[in-house]
Design a protein around this motif. Sequence first.
Motif, PDB file in Angstrom:
ATOM      1  N   THR A   9       0.708  -1.146  -0.110  1.00 11.88           N
ATOM      2  CA  THR A   9       0.058   0.052  -0.280  1.00 11.88           C
ATOM      3  C   THR A   9       0.942   1.356  -0.096  1.00 11.88           C
ATOM      4  N   TRP A  10       1.880   1.289   0.852  1.00  6.41           N
ATOM      5  CA  TRP A  10       2.822   2.318   0.939  1.00  6.41           C
ATOM      6  C   TRP A  10       3.467   2.555  -0.347  1.00  6.41           C
ATOM      7  N   LEU A  11       3.987   1.675  -0.861  1.00  5.59           N
ATOM      8  CA  LEU A  11       4.501   1.912  -2.192  1.00  5.59           C
ATOM      9  C   LEU A  11       3.893   2.320  -3.359  1.00  5.59           C
ATOM     10  N   GLY A  12       2.302   1.864  -3.220  1.00  4.74           N
ATOM     11  CA  GLY A  12       1.283   2.368  -4.186  1.00  4.74           C
ATOM     12  C   GLY A  12       1.131   3.805  -4.152  1.00  4.74           C
ATOM     13  N   TRP A  13       1.249   4.341  -2.862  1.00  5.06           N
ATOM     14  CA  TRP A  13       1.324   5.874  -2.751  1.00  5.06           C
ATOM     15  C   TRP A  13       2.268   6.677  -3.527  1.00  5.06           C
ATOM     16  N   HIS A  14       3.683   5.973  -3.698  1.00  2.51           N
ATOM     17  CA  HIS A  14       4.582   6.627  -4.114  1.00  2.51           C
ATOM     18  C   HIS A  14       4.823   5.997  -5.578  1.00  2.51           C
ATOM     19  N   HIS A  15       3.890   5.584  -6.147  1.00  4.06           N
ATOM     20  CA  HIS A  15       3.906   5.348  -7.786  1.00  4.06           C
ATOM     21  C   HIS A  15       4.692   3.980  -7.911  1.00  4.06           C
ATOM     22  N   VAL A  16       4.917   3.097  -6.910  1.00  6.63           N
ATOM     23  CA  VAL A  16       6.036   2.089  -6.826  1.00  6.63           C
ATOM     24  C   VAL A  16       4.818   0.629  -7.171  1.00  6.63           C
ATOM     25  N   THR A  17       5.306  -0.057  -8.172  1.00  4.56           N
ATOM     26  CA  THR A  17       4.565  -1.632  -8.479  1.00  4.56           C
ATOM     27  C   THR A  17       5.617  -2.438  -8.431  1.00  4.56           C
ATOM     28  N   PRO A  18       5.793  -3.406  -7.529  1.00  2.31           N
ATOM     29  CA  PRO A  18       6.763  -4.605  -7.590  1.00  2.31           C
ATOM     30  C   PRO A  18       6.318  -5.512  -8.773  1.00  2.31           C
ATOM     31  N   ARG A  19       7.374  -5.995  -9.560  1.00  3.17           N
ATOM     32  CA  ARG A  19       7.021  -6.794 -10.653  1.00  3.17           C
ATOM     33  C   ARG A  19       7.338  -8.112 -10.269  1.00  3.17           C
ATOM     34  N   ALA A  20       5.944  -8.769 -10.253  1.00  3.32           N
ATOM     35  CA  ALA A  20       5.991 -10.310  -9.653  1.00  3.32           C
ATOM     36  C   ALA A  20       6.320 -11.033 -10.709  1.00  3.32           C
ATOM     37  N   ASP A  21       6.511 -10.617 -12.162  1.00  2.00           N
ATOM     38  CA  ASP A  21       7.295 -11.527 -13.208  1.00  2.00           C
ATOM     39  C   ASP A  21       8.550 -11.331 -13.530  1.00  2.00           C
ATOM     40  N   LEU A  22       9.105 -10.349 -12.659  1.00  2.00           N
ATOM     41  CA  LEU A  22      10.516 -10.031 -13.153  1.00  2.00           C
ATOM     42  C   LEU A  22      11.465 -11.321 -13.368  1.00  2.00           C
ATOM     43  N   PHE A  23      11.361 -12.094 -12.531  1.00  2.00           N
ATOM     44  CA  PHE A  23      12.405 -13.289 -12.513  1.00  2.00           C
ATOM     45  C   PHE A  23      11.918 -14.130 -14.006  1.00  2.00           C
ATOM     46  N   ASP A  24      10.735 -14.403 -14.086  1.00  2.00           N
ATOM     47  CA  ASP A  24      10.269 -15.120 -15.212  1.00  2.00           C
ATOM     48  C   ASP A  24      10.660 -14.487 -16.503  1.00  2.00           C
ATOM     49  N   PHE A  25      10.277 -13.034 -16.565  1.00  2.00           N
ATOM     50  CA  PHE A  25      10.734 -12.457 -17.846  1.00  2.00           C
ATOM     51  C   PHE A  25      12.456 -12.365 -18.007  1.00  2.00           C
ATOM     52  N   ALA A  26      13.215 -12.310 -17.081  1.00  2.00           N
ATOM     53  CA  ALA A  26      14.420 -12.369 -17.086  1.00  2.00           C
ATOM     54  C   ALA A  26      14.810 -13.742 -17.737  1.00  2.00           C
ATOM     55  N   ALA A  27      14.423 -14.541 -17.240  1.00  2.00           N
ATOM     56  CA  ALA A  27      14.761 -16.068 -17.700  1.00  2.00           C
ATOM     57  C   ALA A  27      14.316 -16.272 -19.179  1.00  2.00           C
ATOM     58  N   GLU A  28      13.141 -15.767 -19.639  1.00  2.00           N
ATOM     59  CA  GLU A  28      12.603 -15.643 -21.101  1.00  2.00           C
ATOM     60  C   GLU A  28      13.773 -14.975 -22.110  1.00  2.00           C
ATOM     61  N   LEU A  29      14.192 -13.785 -21.577  1.00  2.00           N
ATOM     62  CA  LEU A  29      15.319 -13.110 -22.068  1.00  2.00           C
ATOM     63  C   LEU A  29      16.483 -13.638 -22.303  1.00  2.00           C
ATOM     64  N   ALA A  30      16.995 -13.990 -21.281  1.00  2.00           N
ATOM     65  CA  ALA A  30      18.174 -14.823 -21.210  1.00  2.00           C
ATOM     66  C   ALA A  30      18.197 -16.158 -22.196  1.00  2.00           C
ATOM     67  N   ASP A  31      16.898 -16.843 -22.062  1.00  2.00           N
ATOM     68  CA  ASP A  31      16.969 -18.083 -23.249  1.00  2.00           C
ATOM     69  C   ASP A  31      16.914 -17.461 -24.663  1.00  2.00           C
ATOM     70  N   ALA A  32      16.294 -16.410 -24.699  1.00  2.00           N
ATOM     71  CA  ALA A  32      16.141 -15.761 -26.418  1.00  2.00           C
ATOM     72  C   ALA A  32      17.364 -15.476 -26.649  1.00  2.00           C
ATOM     73  N   HIS A  33      18.474 -15.067 -25.778  1.00  2.00           N
ATOM     74  CA  HIS A  33      19.731 -14.787 -26.230  1.00  2.00           C
ATOM     75  C   HIS A  33      20.844 -15.859 -26.059  1.00  2.00           C
ATOM     76  N   ALA A  34      20.551 -17.229 -25.692  1.00  2.00           N
ATOM     77  CA  ALA A  34      21.116 -18.397 -25.832  1.00  2.00           C
ATOM     78  C   ALA A  34      22.274 -17.962 -24.343  1.00  2.00           C
ATOM     79  N   GLY A  35      21.558 -17.268 -23.190  1.00  2.00           N
ATOM     80  CA  GLY A  35      22.319 -16.943 -22.074  1.00  2.00           C
ATOM     81  C   GLY A  35      21.800 -17.571 -20.964  1.00  2.00           C
ATOM     82  N   ARG A  36      22.201 -17.021 -19.666  1.00  2.00           N
ATOM     83  CA  ARG A  36      21.538 -17.841 -18.447  1.00  2.00           C
ATOM     84  C   ARG A  36      21.038 -16.704 -17.350  1.00  2.00           C
ATOM     85  N   SER A  37      20.125 -17.053 -16.703  1.00  2.00           N
ATOM     86  CA  SER A  37      19.496 -16.014 -15.709  1.00  2.00           C
ATOM     87  C   SER A  37      19.828 -16.722 -14.134  1.00  2.00           C
ATOM     88  N   GLU A  38      19.649 -15.435 -13.211  1.00  2.00           N
ATOM     89  CA  GLU A  38      19.955 -16.065 -11.878  1.00  2.00           C
ATOM     90  C   GLU A  38      18.777 -15.175 -11.159  1.00  2.00           C
TER      91      GLU A  38
END
Length: 209
Positions: free
Chosen positions: A163-192
């Motif tokens: 709630t406090w983050l929302g007041w400051h226009h901040v939205t945690p990205r719940a899919d950050l790890f998944d998106f990073a993994a997809e990008l890494a795969d697309a470039h034949a790289g690795r994610s952590e």
Amino acid sequence: MDRIYRWQRRFGIYDATRKYYLLGRDPLLAGLRPAPGGAVLEIGCGTGRNLVKAAGLYPEARFHGIDISQEMLTAAEKAVAGAGLDGRIRLARADAAAFDPQVAFGQGSYDRIFISYAVSMIPQWQKVVTEATARLAPGGELHIADFGDMQGLPGWFKRAVTTWLGWHHVTPRADLFDFAAELADAHAGRSEAKRLHRGFSWIAVIRMP
């Protein structure tokens, strides 16, 4: 963004308060480890706090920083000059979603790029992360620190912080790890995926081949 940060920057409130809850910043910087002579870019450099600290940790690396807010860049320029790092840190005003490092800095790619607590404030954050990944040199790495899902913390705490983050226009990205993994795969790289402080802080890393 200038309107949001103007009074915080001028009264020194931004850095004084952020140290209590941007807990992933220093672990992110410690994990960069660029090679001597490496080029490092921070997207959303804010007051320059991270760039100055990173330059101290890695004295043989070169650093660039961009931010869309002129208020933040003014603070960053002051911090860089005060640390005597004008020769090693260069700054430019730019939109992270439409940024050409060749135009801004004469730099085509980077050995390390990092984004500290900015993707949760950028609506088109996936485009920014995609573009950043495309700017990595062979063997380069993208490091992102931000708020996590807080799954290991009490429910009441998570609700209050969200709630406090929302007041400051901040939205945690719940899919950050998944998106990073997809990008890494697309470039034949690795994610952590790193979960710190019982999920309060997340660090996502994309490593290019």
